[in-house]
Design a protein around this motif. Sequence first.
Motif, short mmCIF file in Angstrom:
data_model
loop_
_atom_site.label_atom_id
_atom_site.label_comp_id
_atom_site.label_asym_id
_atom_site.label_seq_id
_atom_site.Cartn_x
_atom_site.Cartn_y
_atom_site.Cartn_z
N ILE A 1 0.84 -1.21 0.00
CA ILE A 1 0.00 0.00 0.00
C ILE A 1 0.87 1.26 0.00
N GLN A 2 1.97 1.20 0.74
CA GLN A 2 2.93 2.31 0.78
C GLN A 2 3.29 2.77 -0.64
N HIS A 3 3.48 1.82 -1.53
CA HIS A 3 3.86 2.18 -2.90
C HIS A 3 2.63 2.50 -3.75
N ARG A 4 1.61 1.68 -3.62
CA ARG A 4 0.41 1.87 -4.45
C ARG A 4 -0.17 3.27 -4.28
N ALA A 5 -0.08 3.79 -3.05
CA ALA A 5 -0.64 5.10 -2.76
C ALA A 5 -0.04 6.19 -3.64
N GLY A 6 1.12 5.95 -4.20
CA GLY A 6 1.78 6.98 -4.98
C GLY A 6 1.66 6.81 -6.48
N MET A 7 1.05 5.69 -6.93
CA MET A 7 1.05 5.46 -8.39
C MET A 7 -0.23 4.85 -8.92
N GLN A 8 -1.21 4.69 -8.03
CA GLN A 8 -2.42 3.96 -8.40
C GLN A 8 -3.24 4.64 -9.49
N SER B 1 -2.05 6.01 -12.12
CA SER B 1 -1.37 5.94 -13.42
C SER B 1 -2.33 5.31 -14.44
N LYS B 2 -2.25 5.77 -15.70
CA LYS B 2 -3.24 5.30 -16.67
C LYS B 2 -3.00 3.85 -17.06
N THR B 3 -1.78 3.54 -17.44
CA THR B 3 -1.45 2.15 -17.79
C THR B 3 -0.34 1.69 -16.85
N ILE B 4 -0.49 0.49 -16.29
CA ILE B 4 0.50 -0.02 -15.34
C ILE B 4 1.04 -1.36 -15.83
N VAL B 5 2.36 -1.45 -15.86
CA VAL B 5 3.05 -2.68 -16.26
C VAL B 5 3.97 -3.07 -15.11
N ALA B 6 4.08 -4.37 -14.83
CA ALA B 6 4.98 -4.78 -13.75
C ALA B 6 5.81 -5.99 -14.16
N ILE B 7 7.01 -6.00 -13.63
CA ILE B 7 7.86 -7.18 -13.74
C ILE B 7 8.19 -7.60 -12.31
N SER C 1 4.54 -14.30 -8.39
CA SER C 1 3.24 -14.18 -9.07
C SER C 1 2.14 -13.73 -8.11
N GLU C 2 2.39 -13.83 -6.80
CA GLU C 2 1.40 -13.42 -5.80
C GLU C 2 1.56 -11.95 -5.40
N ALA C 3 2.52 -11.27 -5.94
CA ALA C 3 2.78 -9.88 -5.52
C ALA C 3 1.54 -9.02 -5.78
N PRO C 4 1.15 -8.19 -4.79
CA PRO C 4 -0.07 -7.37 -4.95
C PRO C 4 -0.02 -6.40 -6.13
N ILE C 5 1.17 -6.09 -6.62
CA ILE C 5 1.27 -5.17 -7.75
C ILE C 5 0.49 -5.73 -8.95
N PHE C 6 0.41 -7.07 -9.04
CA PHE C 6 -0.27 -7.68 -10.18
C PHE C 6 -1.79 -7.45 -10.15
N ASP C 7 -2.32 -7.04 -8.98
CA ASP C 7 -3.74 -6.68 -8.92
C ASP C 7 -4.04 -5.40 -9.69
N LEU C 8 -3.00 -4.61 -9.90
CA LEU C 8 -3.19 -3.29 -10.51
C LEU C 8 -2.85 -3.26 -11.99
N VAL C 9 -2.10 -4.27 -12.45
CA VAL C 9 -1.46 -4.10 -13.76
C VAL C 9 -2.42 -4.29 -14.92
N ASP C 10 -2.07 -3.62 -16.00
CA ASP C 10 -2.70 -3.90 -17.29
C ASP C 10 -1.95 -5.03 -17.97
N PHE C 11 -0.64 -5.05 -17.72
CA PHE C 11 0.17 -6.12 -18.29
C PHE C 11 1.30 -6.43 -17.31
N GLY C 12 1.45 -7.72 -17.00
CA GLY C 12 2.48 -8.10 -16.04
C GLY C 12 3.28 -9.30 -16.52
N ILE C 13 4.56 -9.29 -16.18
CA ILE C 13 5.39 -10.46 -16.46
C ILE C 13 5.89 -11.01 -15.14
#
Lengths: 259, 316
Positions: free
Chosen positions: B266-273, B275-281, B285-297
């Motif tokens: 949440i500490q990080h999400r609060a600052g970038m949530q 964003s229009k398109t979100i990509v994560a590497i 695979s369980e990382a919460p960042i993947f709940d936000l992404v449009d495209f994730g690897i």
Amino acid sequence: MNIVVCVKQVPDTESPRKLKSDDKTLDRGAADGVINELDEYAIEEALQIRDAQGGEVTVLTMGPGKALDSIRKALAMGVDKAVHLIDDALVGSDALQTSYAIQQVLGKTGFDLVILGSESTDARTGVLAAMLAERLGVPQLSQANKVEIDGSAIKIQRQTDYGFDRVEASLPAVVSVVEKINEPRYPSFKGIMAAKKKPVESLSAADADIDAGKVGLANAATEVVDFAEAPPRAQGQIVKDEGDGGTKIAEYLASKKFV
Amino acid sequence: MSEILVLVDHLDGEVKKVTFELLTLARRFGDAAAVWIGPGYEGAKDKLAEYGAAKVYVAADEELTSYVVAPKAEVLAQLAREKSAAAVLVSATAEGKEVAGRLAIKLDTGVLTDVVDVADDFTGEHSIFGGAIVAHAKVKSGMPIIAVRPNAIAVEASQSSPAEEQVSVTLSDAAKSAKIVERVVQEKGERPDLTEAAIVVSGGRGVGGADNFSIIEGLADSLGAAVGASRAATDAGWYPHQFQVGQTGKTVSPQLYIAVGISGAIQHRAGMQTSKTIVAINKDSEAPIFDLVDFGIVGDLFQVAPQLTEEVNKRK
């Protein structure tokens, strides 16, 4: 030196943070209350200045009874005494009103230096230090990532997007500090025990000469009209890397015209 | 038409993009009146005209930028009163919010901070609690002072030929009490400002060390992006704090956000949530960042990120 650290109790970032549906103010019951983490840097800086220069550190908070937990933590870290501004008349005050209320309390405590965190993690307005400096007519030394004091001269490094500014002023002053200015200490067992004996002065609005007609939700300059949970983001495409993950992202970015 | 004052956000005459967003926004409500404070106006005037400033107030005295924030609030307060402005818009940067705060005291009015949009009656839209809640708020009476989040408003050019008016201000002693004696500009190369950038590439705990941030920088440079970092990375000293994105750092709202080796607390999400398109590497695979992404690897950033950089460079 008479140093006052302003501290806000905020809902823990890690717990569910809500507004109340009736008056649209922060639901303090929904989440655990903790010291605004940026204020811990302010407390630490105050303690370091006191230890180098002598004097006394007072923690000042405005908030409900629960905020005593945050006061106790500040005292356990080594703050000398506390002032707790607590009054139902203050509930729902916005930044403008809060700065007025704190100004009134500072009129009682006096100060050479007021230190704050750069913003709170709940409302995140980031305006309070500037408002206080404006009201008090003293120098605003905000966004400090380094503070040096020599007699009545104070120098800070003001963090900016391009680097920093070196800023000089004379005490009394309002300082707000950024994260990473120092490493806030953890309260020791001894500190926690000592905190129980430190003085906590409880002030009502009237005690602090705060005009009740100027504070609280009904008299606020701003008003939350409505709120709703943000719509969840649509589930995206998640792919396991099979050696071509970078290429796959590039293709995705190309499809969105980013490359 | 009533005037909407827009504080021009610039560094030594180099106008920040958020200024054009503010001018675009101001035009919805009346005449966009740009307020230029400090030196450098001549080099920037065409830009302000391009984005539809109906008027420019120029307070060029160098002294105005020699002190922390307070002189800017004094200039704005004077103009707001003289011109009976309908509202004042500033950028929701640390400094913009401080100007707004001081101005609110001077004018005894309310301030809305970090709004992402403004409705016809100056009701501001806020994305709060790390983007979990959308709230609307307004100033109940008096002139609204509104600090607008950079990158939240889409810019629209609209050529104008603004009338210029020189403004002279006699600063109060209080406004001259915090003197800037030196400005230290740290090397950041050609990268855009973090809060202004259309694309941001951020590195987190998974990057594993300061040296490895060259991977993040390489990817950012291939895309013309700014570099950000999670708190884990700045806490570890791998990247400077002013590049921290999150609850206790910068809030960014770019067109594209690429999170590399960032779990997405949440500490990080609060600052970038927002964003229009979100990509994560990320390798987990369980990382919460993947709940936000449009495209994730799901993969090893040390393999995926350099490959992506190479692919992007190839496609240029």
